[in-house]
Write a protein that holds these residues in place. Structure first.
Motif, PDB file in Angstrom:
ATOM      1  N   LEU A   1      -6.164   1.486   7.248  1.00  0.00           N
ATOM      2  CA  LEU A   1      -5.226   0.797   8.192  1.00  0.00           C
ATOM      3  C   LEU A   1      -3.473   1.231   7.874  1.00  0.00           C
ATOM      4  CD1 LEU A   1      -4.354  -1.824   9.616  1.00  0.00           C
ATOM      5  CD2 LEU A   1      -3.903  -3.187   7.366  1.00  0.00           C
ATOM      6  N   ALA A   2      -3.421   1.662   6.759  1.00  0.00           N
ATOM      7  CA  ALA A   2      -2.036   2.320   6.369  1.00  0.00           C
ATOM      8  C   ALA A   2      -1.970   3.563   7.529  1.00  0.00           C
ATOM      9  CB  ALA A   2      -1.769   2.552   5.163  1.00  0.00           C
TER      10      ALA A   2
ATOM     11  N   LEU B   1       0.676   8.365   0.861  1.00  0.00           N
ATOM     12  CA  LEU B   1       1.307   9.241   1.919  1.00  0.00           C
ATOM     13  C   LEU B   1       1.519   8.457   3.127  1.00  0.00           C
ATOM     14  CD1 LEU B   1      -0.840  12.607   1.636  1.00  0.00           C
ATOM     15  CD2 LEU B   1       1.536  11.866   0.628  1.00  0.00           C
ATOM     16  N   ALA B   2       0.564   7.844   3.446  1.00  0.00           N
ATOM     17  CA  ALA B   2       0.877   6.710   4.748  1.00  0.00           C
ATOM     18  C   ALA B   2       2.207   5.768   4.509  1.00  0.00           C
ATOM     19  CB  ALA B   2      -0.480   6.118   5.137  1.00  0.00           C
ATOM     20  N   ASN B   3       2.060   5.282   3.503  1.00  0.00           N
ATOM     21  CA  ASN B   3       2.877   4.293   3.283  1.00  0.00           C
ATOM     22  C   ASN B   3       4.343   5.211   3.128  1.00  0.00           C
ATOM     23  OD1 ASN B   3       4.067   1.785   2.634  1.00  0.00           O
ATOM     24  ND2 ASN B   3       3.841   1.947   0.313  1.00  0.00           N
ATOM     25  N   ALA B   4       4.685   6.293   2.634  1.00  0.00           N
ATOM     26  CA  ALA B   4       5.976   6.876   2.788  1.00  0.00           C
ATOM     27  C   ALA B   4       6.223   7.370   4.173  1.00  0.00           C
ATOM     28  CB  ALA B   4       5.600   8.309   2.138  1.00  0.00           C
ATOM     29  N   VAL B   5       5.479   7.500   5.119  1.00  0.00           N
ATOM     30  CA  VAL B   5       5.873   7.936   6.546  1.00  0.00           C
ATOM     31  C   VAL B   5       6.332   6.395   7.043  1.00  0.00           C
ATOM     32  CG1 VAL B   5       4.816   8.421   8.739  1.00  0.00           C
ATOM     33  CG2 VAL B   5       4.007   9.623   6.654  1.00  0.00           C
ATOM     34  N   ILE B   6       5.652   5.553   6.722  1.00  0.00           N
ATOM     35  CA  ILE B   6       5.754   4.059   7.411  1.00  0.00           C
ATOM     36  C   ILE B   6       7.405   3.731   6.867  1.00  0.00           C
ATOM     37  CG2 ILE B   6       5.351   1.760   7.649  1.00  0.00           C
ATOM     38  CD1 ILE B   6       2.410   2.530   7.533  1.00  0.00           C
ATOM     39  N   GLU B   7       7.652   3.896   5.586  1.00  0.00           N
ATOM     40  CA  GLU B   7       8.854   3.351   5.091  1.00  0.00           C
ATOM     41  C   GLU B   7      10.141   4.176   5.679  1.00  0.00           C
ATOM     42  OE1 GLU B   7       8.513   3.996   0.817  1.00  0.00           O
ATOM     43  OE2 GLU B   7       7.564   1.961   0.561  1.00  0.00           O
TER      44      GLU B   7
END
Length: 846
Positions: A24-25, A120-126
């Motif tokens: 999902l992330a 890693l996905a969370n870092a891109v979204i932030e």
């Protein structure tokens, strides 16, 4: 910013696939990255890109870990790096720099793929959220305060979105976490993030002046990272301390019952957020060794802590051990690695537990539920600090076990008592009311009374222990052995018919008939045995034991073994006959008294004699006093019996007064007598009739009668005391009263029960009880009499403790009137009257 350490707990019913959150992330990260490329893509020089990347590496390398159940949140100060990156290299290259830095850190720390992808996905979204907020808000020169506010809101917005993604991930893997998680996530956003943004803006302002500012910024960020790590350690220590306090409060509420140990290990597991905790307790009284486990996967056993040869357990319970032992897979030798492997653990803390069994128990904690945070020195110290509470809880539970054990076991032999036997019989019969068969053997020592009268209670107790050992040795394997009362034992034989029980009884009697060394003498051990069996002789414990007792009475005068038969059921007739003959026996002189001297512990003056009642029946022989006194109470004739004994005692006292000798007499008073309305007047008339002053009469009362509400609320004790006589509490220590209760009662002295006195020479515990009673009684102004004194060592101990009076076989056994007179002539001398007294005194010559 927050990074989630997603973990799949072993409880499958509460866990979904952790890859769901990661996928999902990633699905959100792809369009977020596309947006950033479109919104903020600018050319960048190599040096600023490398500098930003280094700043990201530093901030990602010093995370602050927060544990929540099986999840660990790594909160890093990368808001600082984010501000620098967005200003210096733009959104697109910020994504690249952070992904490179974060990927390197996660690789070094060996994160699982599921966590790797999510973070890693969370870092891109932030970063995408931060870029979007900056696009919406004021984006002027870096020297403008409005720009500073925009960066602050952008960083905090990114943190909030990242925290929401973590909450969603936890909900998908473990279910909704509740409000506790939100406080864990939001506090760093409010407290830490603004400070990081401020430092980042300061770094940007420096860079706007000169690129050489990187030489100042990188070391500064490193120092701030170290300070941040120290802040994390202090925060964790504070959290640990708070959890220790919570643990102490929780342990105080754990009930001291069979489930208490299980609740205790769950409390330890929650304290250290551990995968599993095991508590091994050694055998205690009638309990087998126990291994209590609290595990994340619900297991109730695992290999290792129950093994006495286990390396960690041996090291923890070693007397030379300095606190709990800590072992981890990375710092273990081959033996320790093997011990961890059998547990399926990589991290362990073990500690010894103090128990009442004389052998230490063992508590071990395996693996944090987080696979990022491992046990540290602070966790070892936390466990050591709560061991006092754990030990206290275990001792409290074992004390309850001791109380329950004592309630249904004989104190001398350690065997089950009558109450426990009755419960076992009823349980066996209730299990199968139709087909259940139970054999019951009652065995009595034939020479118990003679040994007691001749050698004393210590010798008879030794004989009982020898007999108990013989019965244990020769009873059938499935039998339950019990101590009844006095010289009686019981053997319960589940599943045996009457005929099989009779055969077992004969074999048991033959095997136990031997000679034993008791008190330095070779004594013959012989048993009389009564047999009863269910269902032929009764369908409940009370009936079965009563009929076995009837058979035992018959066996005493026959071949030594007798089975119950209705023809033998003469016990009720005998009791009826004794009741009808009680009055006549007093008139005919069959009920008489014997006297046992009581001496002053310091001067050896004979200060009193206790009057004891006896019944020599022409048909039944010597009737035990407890039998006919209890009978007299039941049929309402205890008043006349007491008056008879009181008359005989006062008559003896009067004869001594006629010889110019002052020697008081003590008479036992039944609890029933204290409720008779004319008791005080009868005692007054008896004193007047014999011309004996009240101070030469002592009435001995039982503890139960003194603390009875009816007696305490009446004036009977005060009225008796007003006659000038003394009141003594007999057998003190065996009932439920306390010395503090005696303040409110007109009691002059207490008699320490002989069960404490007899064991003083061999038991420090009994000596401590006796000393405590003496000291407390003296503090209340009471005199103390010790009964059951049978040797010089006990006499000397009591004298050193300050005991006032002594009574027992060492002085003299109970003697009839004529033998007492001879004893006095042979063993005593006469002193002149004490100052202020009118009569002479007797003393024991040494």
């Amino acid at each position: 910013m927050a990074e989630s350490e997603l973990r799949a707990p072993a409880r499958a019913q509460a866990t979904r696939n952790p890859w769901t959150a990661t996928l999902l992330a990633c699905a959100l990260a792809v369009p977020a990255f596309v947006y950033v490329l479109a919104a903020d893509r600018r050319p960048v020089a190599v040096l600023p890109l490398i500098g930003v990347c280094l700043v990201f590496v530093v901030t990602e390398s010093v995370p602050l870990h927060f544990e929540f159940r099986a999840q660990t949140f790594s909160w890093s100060a990368n808001e600082l790096a984010l501000v620098v990156a967005l200003h210096e290299i733009g959104g697109a290259w910020s994504v690249v720099a952070r992904l490179v830095a974060l990927a390197g850190v996660l690789t070094i720390q060996r994160y699982p793929a599921v966590k790797y992808g999510f973070n890693l996905a969370n870092a891109v979204i932030e970063i995408a959220v931060a870029v979007a907020i900056l696009e919406l808000l004021y984006d002027g020169p870096i020297t403008s305060p409005l720009t500073w506010l925009s960066y602050l809101l952008a960083a905090m917005g990114a943190d909030v979105v990242g925290g929401l993604l973590i909450a969603v991930a936890i909900s998908l893997t473990q279910g909704y976490p509740g409000r506790t998680l939100w406080s864990t996530l939001l506090v760093p956003i409010v407290v830490v993030a603004p400070m990081c943004v401020v430092v980042g803006l300061a770094a940007v302002l420096l860079l706007s002046q000169t690129l050489w500012a990187w030489l100042l910024i990188v070391p500064l960020v490193g120092v701030l990272g170290l300070l941040y790590r120290r802040f994390g350690q202090v925060t964790r220590e504070g959290d640990t301390l708070e959890r220790v306090y919570d643990f102490a409060r929780r342990v105080e509420q754990i009930p001291a019952d069979e489930d208490g140990a299980r609740q205790l290990v769950f409390a330890v597991r929650d304290l250290l957020n551990a995968e599993k905790v095991a508590l091994w307790l050694p055998p205690y009284l009638d309990e087998e060794p126990r291994l209590v486990v609290a595990a994340e996967d619900g297991a109730v056993w695992y290999d290792g802590p129950g093994d006495p040869d286990d390396v960690f357990r041996r090291r923890a319970v070693d007397a030379a051990a300095e606190g709990p032992v800590h072992a981890s897979l990375a710092r273990s030798d081959d033996v320790e690695v093997s011990a961890l492997g059998r547990r399926g653990a990589s991290d362990l803390i073990g500690a010894a537990i103090v128990t009442a069994a004389g052998e230490p128990g063992y508590l071990e904690v395996c693996d944090r539920r987080s696979d990022v945070v491992t046990f540290a020195e602070g966790d070892r110290a936390a466990l050591e600090s709560v061991l006092t509470h754990v030990n206290a809880a275990i001792r409290q539970q074992q004390l309850l076990t001791q109380i329950r054990y004592d309630a249904d076991h004989d104190r001398l032999t350690g065997l089950p008592n009558r109450q426990r036997l009755a419960s076992e019989i009823d349980g066996l019969l209730a299990a199968d009311p139709v087909a259940a068969r139970v054999g019951l053997i009652l065995a009595a020592l034939d020479n118990y009374t003679e040994v007691t009268d001749t050698l004393g209670h210590a010798a008879s107790d030794e004989l009982l222990l020898v007999t108990a050992g013989l019965l244990r040795e020769h009873a059938p394997p499935q039998a339950m052995l019990a101590r009844m009362e006095g010289e009686q034992f019981a053997v319960l034989l589940p599943g045996l018919s009457l005929a099989a029980t009779e055969r077992a009884a004969r074999r048991l009697r033959e095997a136990a008939s031997t000679r034993a060394r008791v008190a330095g003498l070779d004594l013959e051990v012989t048993l009389s045995i009564g047999v009863a069996a269910a269902p032929v002789h009764g369908a409940d414990a009370g009936t079965l034991m009563q009929r076995a007792d009837v058979a035992l009475l018959a066996a005493s005068g026959s071949s030594g073994v007798a089975s119950y038969h209705p023809v033998l059921d003469q016990q009720s007739l005998r009791r009826l006959q004794l009741g009808t003959e009680l009055e006549q026996a007093m008139a005919d002189g069959h009920i008489s008294v014997v006297f046992q001297p009581i001496i002053d512990a310091r001067s050896s003056d004979i200060v009193s004699v206790e009057t004891l009642v006896r019944w020599a029946h022409p048909r039944y022989g010597a009737i035990p006093p407890d039998d006919f006194i209890h009978l007299a109470e039941q049929i309402g004739r205890i008043g006349p019996l007491t008056d008879h004994v009181l008359d005989l005692a006062l008559a003896r006292c009067r004869r001594w007064l006629d010889q110019d000798i002052a020697l008081s007499v003590a008479v036992n008073l039944s609890a029933r007598c204290l409720t008779e309305p004319d008791l005080v007047e009868r005692v007054r008339r008896a004193l007047r009739r014999h011309g004996v002053p009240g101070e030469l009469l002592t009435l001995e009362l039982t503890e139960g009668s003194v603390i009875d509400d009816t007696v305490r609320n009446s004036s009977v004790l005060a009225d008796l005391h007003a006659l000038g006589l003394r009141l003594s509490m007999d057998d003190f220590g065996t009932g439920y009263s306390s010395l503090s209760q005696l303040r409110q009662l007109p009691i002059d002295e207490v008699k320490i029960d002989k069960s404490f006195v007899l064991g003083m020479s061999t038991s420090q515990g009994e000596s401590f009880i006796a000393r405590s009673i003496i000291e407390l009684a003296h503090n209340l102004g009471l005199r103390v009499v010790a009964e059951g004194v049978e040797d010089e060592l006990t006499r000397n101990l009591l004298a050193e403790m300050g005991c006032d009076k002594l009574q027992g076989f060492l002085v003299s056994r109970p003697l009839p009137d004529e033998r007492l007179e001879s004893w006095l002539l042979a063993r005593t001398g006469v002193r002149s009257a004490a100052p202020g007294a009118t009569h002479r005194r007797l003393f024991v010559r040494t």
